[in-house]
Enzyme design. Sequence first.
Site, PDB file in Angstrom:
ATOM      1  N   SER A   7     -12.419 -17.574 -19.253  1.00 22.31           N
ATOM      2  CA  SER A   7     -12.927 -16.253 -19.621  1.00 22.31           C
ATOM      3  C   SER A   7     -13.575 -16.335 -20.983  1.00 22.31           C
ATOM      4  CB  SER A   7     -11.779 -15.239 -19.677  1.00 22.31           C
ATOM      5  OG  SER A   7     -12.200 -14.099 -20.400  1.00 22.31           O
ATOM      6  N   HIS A  32     -15.643 -16.490 -15.971  1.00 17.63           N
ATOM      7  CA  HIS A  32     -15.124 -15.127 -15.859  1.00 17.63           C
ATOM      8  C   HIS A  32     -15.653 -14.298 -17.030  1.00 17.63           C
ATOM      9  CE1 HIS A  32     -11.988 -12.267 -14.512  1.00 17.63           C
ATOM     10  NE2 HIS A  32     -11.829 -11.982 -15.800  1.00 17.63           N
ATOM     11  N   ASP A  34     -15.617 -10.679 -18.850  1.00 20.53           N
ATOM     12  CA  ASP A  34     -14.864  -9.430 -18.986  1.00 20.53           C
ATOM     13  C   ASP A  34     -15.725  -8.346 -19.619  1.00 20.53           C
ATOM     14  OD1 ASP A  34     -12.166 -10.080 -18.022  1.00 20.53           O
ATOM     15  OD2 ASP A  34     -12.185 -11.542 -19.653  1.00 20.53           O
ATOM     16  N   MET A  36     -15.919  -4.639 -20.839  1.00 13.06           N
ATOM     17  CA  MET A  36     -15.016  -3.549 -21.248  1.00 13.06           C
ATOM     18  C   MET A  36     -15.831  -2.475 -21.962  1.00 13.06           C
ATOM     19  SD  MET A  36     -11.803  -5.654 -22.795  1.00 13.06           S
ATOM     20  CE  MET A  36     -11.240  -7.219 -22.100  1.00 13.06           C
ATOM     21  N   HIS A  65     -15.928  -9.109 -14.273  1.00 12.56           N
ATOM     22  CA  HIS A  65     -14.713  -8.299 -14.108  1.00 12.56           C
ATOM     23  C   HIS A  65     -14.930  -6.995 -14.873  1.00 12.56           C
ATOM     24  CE1 HIS A  65     -10.158  -7.945 -15.285  1.00 12.56           C
ATOM     25  NE2 HIS A  65     -10.526  -6.991 -14.462  1.00 12.56           N
ATOM     26  N   MET A  67     -13.981  -3.789 -16.403  1.00 14.25           N
ATOM     27  CA  MET A  67     -12.920  -2.901 -16.906  1.00 14.25           C
ATOM     28  C   MET A  67     -13.619  -1.717 -17.566  1.00 14.25           C
ATOM     29  SD  MET A  67     -10.457  -5.889 -18.292  1.00 14.25           S
ATOM     30  CE  MET A  67     -11.834  -7.026 -18.313  1.00 14.25           C
ATOM     31  N   MET A 136      -4.177  -8.665 -11.823  1.00 15.46           N
ATOM     32  CA  MET A 136      -3.956  -8.715 -13.269  1.00 15.46           C
ATOM     33  C   MET A 136      -2.487  -9.054 -13.525  1.00 15.46           C
ATOM     34  SD  MET A 136      -6.839  -8.071 -14.832  1.00 15.46           S
ATOM     35  CE  MET A 136      -6.118  -8.104 -16.461  1.00 15.46           C
ATOM     36  N   ASP A 174      -5.206 -13.116 -13.425  1.00 17.52           N
ATOM     37  CA  ASP A 174      -5.868 -12.959 -14.724  1.00 17.52           C
ATOM     38  C   ASP A 174      -4.903 -12.435 -15.781  1.00 17.52           C
ATOM     39  OD1 ASP A 174      -7.697 -12.561 -16.758  1.00 17.52           O
ATOM     40  OD2 ASP A 174      -8.795 -10.955 -15.750  1.00 17.52           O
TER      41      ASP A 174
HETATM   42  C1  DX5 Z   1      -7.884  -9.243 -20.055  1.00 15.14           C
HETATM   43  C2  DX5 Z   1      -8.998  -9.982 -19.387  1.00 15.14           C
HETATM   44  C3  DX5 Z   1      -8.738 -11.418 -19.229  1.00 15.14           C
HETATM   45  C4  DX5 Z   1      -8.536 -12.178 -20.512  1.00 15.14           C
HETATM   46  C5  DX5 Z   1      -7.451 -13.159 -20.267  1.00 15.14           C
HETATM   47  O1  DX5 Z   1      -8.051  -7.892 -19.872  1.00 15.14           O
HETATM   48  O2  DX5 Z   1      -9.251  -9.446 -18.110  1.00 15.14           O
HETATM   49  O3  DX5 Z   1      -9.746 -12.042 -18.448  1.00 15.14           O
HETATM   50  O4  DX5 Z   1      -9.678 -12.857 -20.963  1.00 15.14           O
HETATM   51  O5  DX5 Z   1      -7.090 -13.734 -21.458  1.00 15.14           O
HETATM   52  P1  DX5 Z   1      -5.872 -14.730 -21.608  1.00 15.14           P
HETATM   53  O6  DX5 Z   1      -6.108 -15.870 -20.683  1.00 15.14           O
HETATM   54  O7  DX5 Z   1      -5.914 -15.098 -23.045  1.00 15.14           O
HETATM   55  O8  DX5 Z   1      -4.623 -13.950 -21.249  1.00 15.14           O
HETATM   56 ZN    ZN Z   2     -10.624 -10.565 -16.780  1.00 18.60          ZN
END
Ligand code: DX5
Ligand code: ZN
Length: 216
Positions: A7, A32, A34, A36, A65, A67, A136, A174
Amino acid sequence: MIKIAPSVLSADFVNMEKSIRLIESAGCEFIHLDLMDGRFVPPITFGHHMVKAIRGITDLILDAHLMIEEPQNQINFLAEAGADYITVHWENTVHTHRIIQQIQNKGLKAGISIIPSTPVSAIVEILNFVDLVLVMTVNPGFGGQKLIPECIDKIRLLDKIRQDKGYRYLISADGGINQQTVKLFRETGLDIAVAGSAFFGSEDPVNEVLLLSGRI
Ligand code: DX5
Ligand code: ZN
């Protein structure tokens, strides 16, 4: 064998190209991403401009992904930006089947994600239609959190449903995955483990992928 999807949340944003090359050199298939929005989760990361920039420098599979609130508004942008998978959260998509269709009609793969407090039973009716289920294993929004082990039973259940019904989705996990916690996923049916801080925080990310995926 579990595939590792680094990620970029934990990547060096000033040197994103270097971070992408690191993922490539580790032999990973997936990146991946993220997204947000400061609403569904408190932090804001990046949108389709970043996805497009990354698409411009790599052929790896990009899994976005989302969010974010109103994810349906981002599908066209992300399709044009070159995402391969778009994964949306069950918790903020009322018309889940419609948005899955919207993604697949663009020629992309569609994923559904559930937070730790959402049971697999909530998404049973959509499982026949999705290409990926993202479980998650931390509450979304932040990298570097501690894994919630109770979430792992959901992966076993998703694998059982997949076998019983002959469904085709990949199962991804994840959050909080590192050399210790990845062992908890053995024999669960997990296909892809997302790793942010474990990958980018490692002194040797290439070796880290070998360790996490169980190849050494
Ligand atoms: C958190 C993200 C993850 C995050 C995971 O909301 O969706 O993808 O990058 O990070 P680690 O591997 O550090 O828990
Ligand atoms: Zn993620």
